[in-house]
Motif scaffolding. Structure first.
Motif, mmCIF file in Angstrom:
data_model
loop_
_atom_site.group_PDB
_atom_site.id
_atom_site.type_symbol
_atom_site.label_atom_id
_atom_site.label_comp_id
_atom_site.label_asym_id
_atom_site.label_seq_id
_atom_site.Cartn_x
_atom_site.Cartn_y
_atom_site.Cartn_z
ATOM 1 N N ALA A 250 -5.070 5.476 1.001
ATOM 2 C CA ALA A 250 -5.315 5.517 -0.444
ATOM 3 C C ALA A 250 -6.502 6.434 -0.737
ATOM 4 C CB ALA A 250 -5.585 4.113 -0.966
ATOM 5 N N THR B 187 -9.911 1.585 -3.248
ATOM 6 C CA THR B 187 -9.451 0.228 -2.959
ATOM 7 C C THR B 187 -10.624 -0.725 -3.086
ATOM 8 O OG1 THR B 187 -7.703 0.965 -1.453
ATOM 9 C CG2 THR B 187 -8.442 -1.310 -1.238
ATOM 10 N N ILE C 169 -13.835 1.247 1.723
ATOM 11 C CA ILE C 169 -13.400 0.185 0.808
ATOM 12 C C ILE C 169 -14.598 -0.278 -0.020
ATOM 13 C CG2 ILE C 169 -12.565 -2.198 0.644
ATOM 14 C CD1 ILE C 169 -10.901 -1.735 3.112
ATOM 15 N N ILE D 250 -6.658 0.349 -6.409
ATOM 16 C CA ILE D 250 -5.930 -0.757 -5.782
ATOM 17 C C ILE D 250 -6.876 -1.940 -5.668
ATOM 18 C CG2 ILE D 250 -4.829 -1.595 -3.672
ATOM 19 C CD1 ILE D 250 -3.795 1.250 -3.215
ATOM 20 N N SER D 251 -6.470 -3.072 -6.207
ATOM 21 C CA SER D 251 -7.262 -4.296 -6.141
ATOM 22 C C SER D 251 -6.546 -5.274 -5.216
ATOM 23 C CB SER D 251 -7.417 -4.908 -7.539
ATOM 24 O OG SER D 251 -8.100 -6.150 -7.461
ATOM 25 N N ALA E 272 -5.989 1.226 2.874
ATOM 26 C CA ALA E 272 -7.070 1.741 2.037
ATOM 27 C C ALA E 272 -7.497 3.147 2.466
ATOM 28 C CB ALA E 272 -8.264 0.789 2.092
ATOM 29 N N PHE F 82 0.836 -1.208 0.000
ATOM 30 C CA PHE F 82 0.000 0.000 0.000
ATOM 31 C C PHE F 82 0.870 1.257 0.000
ATOM 32 C CE2 PHE F 82 -3.807 -2.425 1.405
ATOM 33 C CZ PHE F 82 -4.774 -1.785 0.642
ATOM 34 N N GLN G 107 -11.677 -4.559 -2.477
ATOM 35 C CA GLN G 107 -11.253 -5.763 -1.756
ATOM 36 C C GLN G 107 -12.321 -6.836 -1.837
ATOM 37 O OE1 GLN G 107 -10.820 -5.406 2.500
ATOM 38 N NE2 GLN G 107 -9.600 -7.271 2.685
#
Length: 431
Positions: free
Chosen positions: A250, A257, A278, A225-226, A247, A214, A259
């Motif tokens: 981010a 993000t 998220i 972001i995955s 996250a 991260f 998730q």
């Protein structure tokens, strides 16, 4: 003195003149009892403030009392989740695309890393990376001189290669599962740029590595972001949750993000990704069944050819008491299929030169394994039937068929879960 790895989370990076690494060393010097011990493992200093260190419980308590420290928690191990959502929801690979717009999107994958030599990552038709990219941009030729592959993957990737990784499957446009699956995985946006961050290894994904990924991904300038991994149960204290922490920072930079919500359903309260910042997407269960006479996934074919079948207990080397690795008599085993009395017998059979093995899956009745050679793992009663056949037949013969993947018509609906502020919205999509 018992030590373990702890995450020391210190919130956002202060503005102005501030050296995170110096501060981290300074804090450790104040609390670490053994002066000569090198406690610091990782320093998070690009996108947020914190570090990972080996500490005793007393040292943890001392650090947690510091005013600069938000939380101190043990580094947990997360596990990878399934990766079949595109096929499950019926996404077509022929939908209309805007390649120019997609090519400007940088997706950061936190996963097992990738197999960069795969043709799935061929960069033909791609231009230079977007100007917003601040991370490493290098040709794969710098690392893999035998493959003439140019810039396609920007980021801090490291390759871990048991042929087709979770990371490769998630990120590629056509990485086929070596052992079976006979289906290609899809990426939702095949023209997007990929930044691959390796945080997971065969035994799982540690908090310390996840936060490092991260830290880099945010600073590198990814757009999304995955992260398809998580714990079995949610942690309501977000200051102790590495993914929630990463996250959050981010989100502060405008990075979404996404998730996976977890694979522990269908019981209640099994969604493991619950932080409201998220995008939590349910992986649901798989819509495939692996068809085999036993429990296991056999990706090898003997082309219907039969081979002599022997019981492992009758072909043990003279210096050994069982059919462990190195203990089968290769002269008696080579070119034959071996019946093994335990679930891991394929190791010994392969080392001895057998063409295949039939295993006993006790006590792992419902655990499907992947094998080193043509193999099938049978329940105890079916294993006994094979043993009886060997003992009652003059020249027993057998073959092992390759497993087949078929559509499971009883697969459940795929539940998409989306956090919007403090509200939880759900939507059912027919599988």
């Amino acid at each position: 003195m018992i030590m373990q790895v702890y995450i020391v989370y210190m919130g956002s990076l202060p503005t102005g003149q501030y050296s995170p690494l110096s501060k981290h060393f300074s804090l450790l010097q104040e609390v670490v009892e053994a002066v000569c011990r090198n406690s610091l493992l990782r320093s998070y200093k690009r996108s947020f403030n914190g570090f990972a260190a080996k500490l005793t419980d007393l040292e943890r308590q001392k650090l947690a009392s510091k005013k600069e420290v938000v939380s101190v928690f043990p580094s947990k191990t997360y596990h990878l989740h399934t990766t079949r959502s595109w096929d499950f929801i019926g996404l077509s690979g022929t939908v209309e695309r805007n390649a120019a717009a997609e090519s400007n999107v940088i997706v950061g994958f936190i996963d097992t890393g990738i197999w960069p030599e795969s043709e799935s990552f061929n960069d033909e038709g791609f231009g230079p990376p977007p100007k917003k990219w601040k991370g490493e941009s290098r040709s794969l030729e710098l690392d893999i001189t035998q493959h003439q592959m140019k810039v396609r993957l920007q980021g801090r990737y490291r390759s871990w290669k048991p042929y087709c990784l979770n990371g490769s499957r998630q990120q590629s446009k056509g990485c086929q599962f070596l052992w079976n699956c006979s289906r290609y995985c899809k990426r939702g946006v095949p023209s997007a740029r990929i930044a691959a961050y390796k945080a997971c290894y065969p035994d799982g994904c540690e908090d310390a590595s996840i936060l490092a990924a991260f830290d880099d991904a945010i600073a590198d300038g990814v757009d999304i972001i995955s992260i398809s991994l998580g714990s079995n149960l949610p942690d309501a204290d977000f200051s102790h949750d590495a993914v929630a922490i990463g996250a959050f920072h981010a989100m502060e930079k405008g990075i979404l993000t996404s998730q996976s919500a977890g694979n522990s359903g269908p019981d209640k309260a099994t969604v493991a990704s619950i932080a409201p910042w998220i995008l939590s997407v349910a992986a649901s269960s798989t819509d495939r069944q692996i068809i085999d006479k036993g429990i296991g996934i056999n990706g090898f074919s003997l082309n219907g050819t039969t081979f002599p079948l022997v019981d492992g207990k009758n072909v043990v080397a003279s210096e050994c008491s069982d059919s462990s690795v190195g203990c089968l008599n290769s002269t008696l085993v080579k070119g034959k299929i071996v019946l093994c009395n335990k679930p891991q017998g394929d190791d010994g059979a392969s080392s001895a030169g057998a063409v295949g093995s039939i295993l006993k899956n006790e006590p792992f009745e419902y655990d499907a394994s992947i094998f080193l050679l043509p193999a099938s793992s049978l329940s105890a009663d079916r294993h006994d039937i094979v043993a009886s056949y060997i003992n009652s037949t003059k020249e027993p013969q057998a073959t092992i068929l390759k497993s087949e993947a078929v559509k499971d018509r009883n697969a459940p609906k795929l539940l998409h879960i989306l956090h919007v502020g403090e509200y939880l919205c759900t939507r059912n999509i027919e599988a």
